[in-house]
Design a protein around this motif. Structure first.
Motif, PDB file in Angstrom:
ATOM      1  N   LEU A  63      -5.483 -73.352 -42.068  1.00 52.76           N
ATOM      2  CA  LEU A  63      -4.918 -71.820 -42.085  1.00 52.76           C
ATOM      3  C   LEU A  63      -3.847 -71.768 -40.825  1.00 52.76           C
ATOM      4  O   LEU A  63      -3.755 -72.715 -40.024  1.00 52.76           O
ATOM      5  N   MET A  64      -2.942 -71.083 -41.309  1.00 52.46           N
ATOM      6  CA  MET A  64      -1.719 -70.783 -40.404  1.00 52.46           C
ATOM      7  C   MET A  64      -1.749 -69.589 -39.526  1.00 52.46           C
ATOM      8  O   MET A  64      -1.851 -68.473 -40.087  1.00 52.46           O
ATOM      9  N   LEU A  65      -1.577 -69.631 -38.196  1.00 55.26           N
ATOM     10  CA  LEU A  65      -1.610 -68.605 -37.429  1.00 55.26           C
ATOM     11  C   LEU A  65      -0.103 -68.431 -37.051  1.00 55.26           C
ATOM     12  O   LEU A  65       0.385 -69.255 -36.275  1.00 55.26           O
ATOM     13  N   VAL A  66       0.583 -67.766 -37.690  1.00 50.19           N
ATOM     14  CA  VAL A  66       1.976 -67.255 -37.531  1.00 50.19           C
ATOM     15  C   VAL A  66       2.259 -66.474 -36.317  1.00 50.19           C
ATOM     16  O   VAL A  66       1.807 -65.255 -36.496  1.00 50.19           O
ATOM     17  N   TYR A  67       3.183 -66.656 -35.302  1.00 48.65           N
ATOM     18  CA  TYR A  67       3.641 -65.591 -34.542  1.00 48.65           C
ATOM     19  C   TYR A  67       5.269 -65.904 -34.330  1.00 48.65           C
ATOM     20  O   TYR A  67       5.746 -67.058 -34.500  1.00 48.65           O
ATOM     21  N   PHE A  68       5.970 -64.592 -34.319  1.00 48.21           N
ATOM     22  CA  PHE A  68       7.298 -64.800 -34.446  1.00 48.21           C
ATOM     23  C   PHE A  68       7.838 -64.380 -32.888  1.00 48.21           C
ATOM     24  O   PHE A  68       7.361 -63.287 -32.409  1.00 48.21           O
ATOM     25  N   GLY A  69       8.740 -64.786 -32.121  1.00 45.09           N
ATOM     26  CA  GLY A  69       9.123 -64.588 -31.006  1.00 45.09           C
ATOM     27  C   GLY A  69      10.557 -65.473 -30.721  1.00 45.09           C
ATOM     28  O   GLY A  69      11.248 -66.129 -31.466  1.00 45.09           O
ATOM     29  N   TYR A  70      10.656 -65.380 -29.288  1.00 38.65           N
ATOM     30  CA  TYR A  70      11.875 -66.469 -28.834  1.00 38.65           C
ATOM     31  C   TYR A  70      11.648 -67.058 -27.485  1.00 38.65           C
ATOM     32  O   TYR A  70      10.620 -66.296 -26.613  1.00 38.65           O
ATOM     33  N   PRO A  74      10.801 -62.525 -21.904  1.00 38.82           N
ATOM     34  CA  PRO A  74      10.586 -62.357 -20.475  1.00 38.82           C
ATOM     35  C   PRO A  74       9.119 -62.342 -20.348  1.00 38.82           C
ATOM     36  O   PRO A  74       8.311 -62.523 -19.379  1.00 38.82           O
ATOM     37  N   ASP A  75       8.423 -61.563 -21.239  1.00 38.50           N
ATOM     38  CA  ASP A  75       6.822 -61.023 -21.120  1.00 38.50           C
ATOM     39  C   ASP A  75       5.802 -61.326 -22.251  1.00 38.50           C
ATOM     40  O   ASP A  75       4.761 -61.978 -22.244  1.00 38.50           O
ATOM     41  N   VAL A  76       6.163 -60.636 -23.410  1.00 41.86           N
ATOM     42  CA  VAL A  76       5.608 -60.468 -24.508  1.00 41.86           C
ATOM     43  C   VAL A  76       4.952 -61.968 -25.166  1.00 41.86           C
ATOM     44  O   VAL A  76       3.859 -62.342 -25.231  1.00 41.86           O
ATOM     45  N   CYS A  77       5.999 -62.725 -25.451  1.00 37.43           N
ATOM     46  CA  CYS A  77       5.908 -63.995 -26.278  1.00 37.43           C
ATOM     47  C   CYS A  77       4.831 -64.732 -25.405  1.00 37.43           C
ATOM     48  O   CYS A  77       3.971 -65.499 -25.921  1.00 37.43           O
ATOM     49  N   PRO A  78       5.130 -65.171 -24.191  1.00 40.95           N
ATOM     50  CA  PRO A  78       4.430 -65.996 -23.329  1.00 40.95           C
ATOM     51  C   PRO A  78       3.023 -65.654 -23.279  1.00 40.95           C
ATOM     52  O   PRO A  78       1.944 -66.510 -23.242  1.00 40.95           O
ATOM     53  N   THR A  79       2.997 -64.208 -22.951  1.00 43.14           N
ATOM     54  CA  THR A  79       1.267 -63.847 -23.144  1.00 43.14           C
ATOM     55  C   THR A  79       0.651 -64.215 -24.359  1.00 43.14           C
ATOM     56  O   THR A  79      -0.480 -64.359 -24.261  1.00 43.14           O
ATOM     57  N   GLU A  80       1.336 -63.575 -25.385  1.00 44.24           N
ATOM     58  CA  GLU A  80       0.782 -63.864 -26.760  1.00 44.24           C
ATOM     59  C   GLU A  80       0.376 -65.236 -27.020  1.00 44.24           C
ATOM     60  O   GLU A  80      -0.563 -65.687 -27.664  1.00 44.24           O
ATOM     61  N   GLN A 181      -0.817 -57.142 -31.062  1.00 47.02           N
ATOM     62  CA  GLN A 181      -0.427 -57.600 -29.757  1.00 47.02           C
ATOM     63  C   GLN A 181      -1.669 -57.296 -28.537  1.00 47.02           C
ATOM     64  O   GLN A 181      -1.986 -56.308 -28.858  1.00 47.02           O
ATOM     65  N   GLY A 182      -1.770 -58.061 -27.530  1.00 44.27           N
ATOM     66  CA  GLY A 182      -2.681 -57.489 -26.743  1.00 44.27           C
ATOM     67  C   GLY A 182      -4.053 -57.786 -26.838  1.00 44.27           C
ATOM     68  O   GLY A 182      -4.833 -57.600 -25.922  1.00 44.27           O
ATOM     69  N   MET A 183      -4.335 -58.485 -27.785  1.00 48.39           N
ATOM     70  CA  MET A 183      -5.784 -58.969 -27.976  1.00 48.39           C
ATOM     71  C   MET A 183      -6.314 -59.965 -26.902  1.00 48.39           C
ATOM     72  O   MET A 183      -5.553 -60.754 -26.615  1.00 48.39           O
ATOM     73  N   SER A 184      -7.653 -59.824 -26.566  1.00 54.05           N
ATOM     74  CA  SER A 184      -8.009 -60.826 -25.506  1.00 54.05           C
ATOM     75  C   SER A 184      -8.379 -61.965 -26.245  1.00 54.05           C
ATOM     76  O   SER A 184      -8.533 -62.010 -27.595  1.00 54.05           O
ATOM     77  N   ALA A 185      -8.135 -63.202 -25.707  1.00 57.65           N
ATOM     78  CA  ALA A 185      -8.680 -64.685 -26.336  1.00 57.65           C
ATOM     79  C   ALA A 185      -9.977 -64.457 -26.978  1.00 57.65           C
ATOM     80  O   ALA A 185     -10.079 -64.982 -28.154  1.00 57.65           O
ATOM     81  N   ASP A 186     -10.738 -63.875 -26.318  1.00 56.99           N
ATOM     82  CA  ASP A 186     -12.341 -63.922 -26.961  1.00 56.99           C
ATOM     83  C   ASP A 186     -12.251 -63.185 -28.222  1.00 56.99           C
ATOM     84  O   ASP A 186     -12.669 -63.662 -29.180  1.00 56.99           O
ATOM     85  N   ASP A 187     -11.593 -61.916 -28.247  1.00 53.27           N
ATOM     86  CA  ASP A 187     -11.380 -61.052 -29.469  1.00 53.27           C
ATOM     87  C   ASP A 187     -10.650 -61.806 -30.566  1.00 53.27           C
ATOM     88  O   ASP A 187     -11.130 -61.970 -32.024  1.00 53.27           O
TER      89      ASP A 187
END
Ligand code: NI
Length: 198
Positions: A63-70, A74-80, A181-187
């Protein structure tokens, strides 16, 4: 800058609403590559963080878990990406059935060496992908990703506004699920486990 931020927020809200409508569409139960007439995902040709040319077929069977960012995000990508890394840890050995992909929307700055250093900050399993402007334009179009360059006033460096979803694609490359975006690692781990079992 404030006006730009509002414009970006509105654009992202519009995309989120569009996704919401798709999400509620009757065809949601259909585990194919489309929501009704709207297809998500498809073939791509890109370069990974080791400099190897890859395509979507490279990852068939997992399965591919795909995320787009750069990487300059400064904030969202590192968190995700941290959430992805933690969710993979929670999955244990089952994580081996999932390939986490980070596709840049900023190929101008996200070169192979930059991506290589960046993915290593999060997880050894994470694969960074970059490409030519045309290749990135094609893959972002296929995945319905919104992105736009934004230069804050008084700054020489630009930011990239971008939509932020995690796409789960099946072993045959077909669309399986979208995680907000913003899901916990558990979820996220629970969501992934459910799809691995299904
Ligand atoms: Ni970002």
């Amino acid at each position: 800058m404030r006006v730009l931020r509002w414009a970006a927020c509105l654009a992202i809200a519009a995309i989120a609403m569009a996704w919401g409508v798709l999400w509620l569409a009757p065809s949601i139960g259909d585990k194919t590559a489309s929501f009704g007439a709207v297809s998500v995902g498809g073939p791509f040709g890109l370069t990974d963080h080791t400099g190897r040319h890859v395509t979507d077929a490279t990852y068939r069977g997992r399965l591919m878990l795909v995320y787009f960012g750069y990487t300059f995000c400064p904030d969202v990508c590192p968190t995700e990406l941290q959430t992805v890394a933690s969710a993979l840890d929670l999955l244990g050995p089952d994580a081996g059935r999932i390939v986490p992909l980070f596709i840049t929307v900023d190929p101008e700055r996200d070169t192979v060496p930059i991506l290589k250093d960046y993915v290593a900050l999060f997880d050894g399993r994470l694969i960074g992908l970059t490409g030519t402007d045309a290749e990135i334009a094609a893959v972002t179009k296929a995945y319905r990703v919104y992105y736009a360059k934004a230069t804050p006033k008084g700054s020489t460096a630009y930011l990239m506004d971008h939509s932020s979803f995690l796409y789960l694609m099946g072993p045959d490359g077909s669309f399986r699920a979208l995680f907000r975006q913003g899901m916990s690692a558990d979820d996220l781990a629970k969501g992934l486990r459910a799809r691995l079992a299904g």
